[in-house]
Design an enzyme around this catalytic site. Structure first.
Site, PDB file in Angstrom:
ATOM      1  N   GLY A  58      28.298 -24.002 -35.142  1.00 26.67           N
ATOM      2  CA  GLY A  58      29.020 -25.002 -34.347  1.00 26.67           C
ATOM      3  C   GLY A  58      29.792 -24.451 -33.172  1.00 26.67           C
ATOM      4  N   SER A  59      29.323 -23.347 -32.577  1.00 25.52           N
ATOM      5  CA  SER A  59      30.065 -22.852 -31.411  1.00 25.52           C
ATOM      6  C   SER A  59      29.921 -23.798 -30.217  1.00 25.52           C
ATOM      7  CB  SER A  59      29.633 -21.427 -31.039  1.00 25.52           C
ATOM      8  OG  SER A  59      28.328 -21.403 -30.549  1.00 25.52           O
ATOM      9  N   HIS A  95      19.083 -26.136 -25.727  1.00 29.48           N
ATOM     10  CA  HIS A  95      18.038 -25.214 -26.180  1.00 29.48           C
ATOM     11  C   HIS A  95      18.309 -23.833 -25.569  1.00 29.48           C
ATOM     12  CE1 HIS A  95      14.070 -24.194 -27.728  1.00 29.48           C
ATOM     13  NE2 HIS A  95      13.894 -23.511 -26.611  1.00 29.48           N
ATOM     14  N   ASP A 115      12.008 -30.889 -27.502  1.00 26.81           N
ATOM     15  CA  ASP A 115      12.224 -29.964 -26.374  1.00 26.81           C
ATOM     16  C   ASP A 115      11.527 -30.383 -25.090  1.00 26.81           C
ATOM     17  OD1 ASP A 115      13.735 -28.364 -28.077  1.00 26.81           O
ATOM     18  OD2 ASP A 115      12.070 -27.019 -28.554  1.00 26.81           O
ATOM     19  N   ASN A 171      20.259 -32.533 -26.128  1.00 24.07           N
ATOM     20  CA  ASN A 171      20.087 -31.339 -26.959  1.00 24.07           C
ATOM     21  C   ASN A 171      20.327 -30.113 -26.079  1.00 24.07           C
ATOM     22  OD1 ASN A 171      19.301 -29.717 -29.218  1.00 24.07           O
ATOM     23  ND2 ASN A 171      17.303 -29.420 -28.272  1.00 24.07           N
TER      24      ASN A 171
HETATM   25  C1  GRF Z   1      22.327 -22.555 -30.031  1.00 18.98           C
HETATM   26  O1  GRF Z   1      21.737 -21.381 -29.573  1.00 18.98           O
HETATM   27  C2  GRF Z   1      21.574 -23.766 -29.515  1.00 18.98           C
HETATM   28  O2  GRF Z   1      20.965 -23.560 -28.282  1.00 18.98           O
HETATM   29  C3  GRF Z   1      20.512 -23.946 -30.564  1.00 18.98           C
HETATM   30  O3  GRF Z   1      21.127 -23.603 -31.786  1.00 18.98           O
HETATM   31  C4  GRF Z   1      22.220 -22.716 -31.536  1.00 18.98           C
HETATM   32  C5  GRF Z   1      23.422 -23.355 -32.141  1.00 18.98           C
HETATM   33  O4  GRF Z   1      24.544 -22.544 -32.116  1.00 18.98           O
HETATM   34  N1  GRF Z   1      19.964 -25.292 -30.508  1.00 18.98           N
HETATM   35  P1  GRF Z   1      25.958 -23.133 -32.528  1.00 18.98           P
HETATM   36  O5  GRF Z   1      25.807 -23.745 -33.939  1.00 18.98           O
HETATM   37  O6  GRF Z   1      26.360 -24.168 -31.533  1.00 18.98           O
HETATM   38  O7  GRF Z   1      26.873 -21.952 -32.547  1.00 18.98           O
END
Ligand code: GRF
Length: 214
Positions: free
Chosen positions: A19-20, A116, A157, A114
């Site tokens: 969840g960063s 990616h 995507d 989303n």
């Molecule tokens: C990120 O790299 C995002 O692009 C991908 O999953 C990862 C999620 O990271 N879809 P976080 O959970 O938001 O830290």
């Protein structure tokens, strides 16, 4: 007479892990640069750190474990019901690791996003998630990667691209170092893209997206 101030748009965030990106969205709402209310964080995995982040900031959470549903369609229906229950205007997938069936994006046209961890349309689609994306980027020999925020459509995507940011791929990169560099730009561009959606500034024509002047 001045128009009364509009209520902030209601954002729901779907997560499966750390969840960063959720944290970046929370931080921007709290510093006032992202004018939305995060009304729900929904996870398909119990106990993930994203849920803890939400709870620390007083955001209601809901766990909808995909394993409790017979198929992707029924799971997606449960997600959709929760999104409607919390009256979300905008939906962000932020490290959400399940594919949702078409009725979910169709319920939020141009309002479901989303992020990616590569420069779509390269390195996207089936099997391109998590470290697989960065490994494929490294294996390809490309000298640039980055992050992409796109509109979610029925095809994973492949929706219209809202915002991208490039990072270099360095000769001594491994998956971890590249992922870290990409994640930093994810945290910049995701709140920016959500802000544009919240301000109704996207003009989407086919696959092309323009942003109206402020
Ligand atoms: C990120 O790299 C995002 O692009 C991908 O999953 C990862 C999620 O990271 N879809 P976080 O959970 O938001 O830290």
């Amino acid at each position: 007479m001045k128009n009364p101030p509009k209520a902030p748009k209601r954002l729901a965030v779907l997560v499966s892990g750390s969840g960063s990106n959720l944290q970046a969205l929370i931080d921007r709402t709290e510093d006032g640069t992202l004018p939305v209310d995060i009304v729900r964080v929904i996870s398909n995995v119990p106990g993930v750190y994203a849920l803890e982040r939400a709870e620390k900031h007083g955001i209601p959470v809901k766990v909808i474990p995909h394993g409790q549903y017979a198929n992707a369609g029924e799971f997606s229906q449960a997600i959709l019901e929760e999104l409607l229950r919390c009256q979300a205007d905008i939906v962000c997938l932020a490290g959400f690791m399940r594919i949702l069936t078409a009725e979910v994006p169709l319920a939020f046209p141009g309002r479901m996003l989303n992020i990616h961890p590569a420069l779509l349309p390269a390195f996207g689609g089936k099997g391109m998630y998590g470290h697989h994306v960065h490994q494929a980027v490294l294996d390809s020999g490309t000298q640039f990667s980055g992050a992409t925020v796109h509109i979610v459509t029925e095809e994973p995507d492949a929706g219209p691209i809202v915002l991208q940011k490039i990072v270099p791929v360095l000769p001594d990169d491994d998956v971890e170092s590249l992922a870290k560099r990409v994640l930093e730009v994810e945290h910049e561009i995701y709140p920016q893209a959500v802000k544009w959606v919240a301000e109704d500034r996207l003009i989407i024509k086919g696959k092309r997206v323009a942003v109206k002047e402020d």
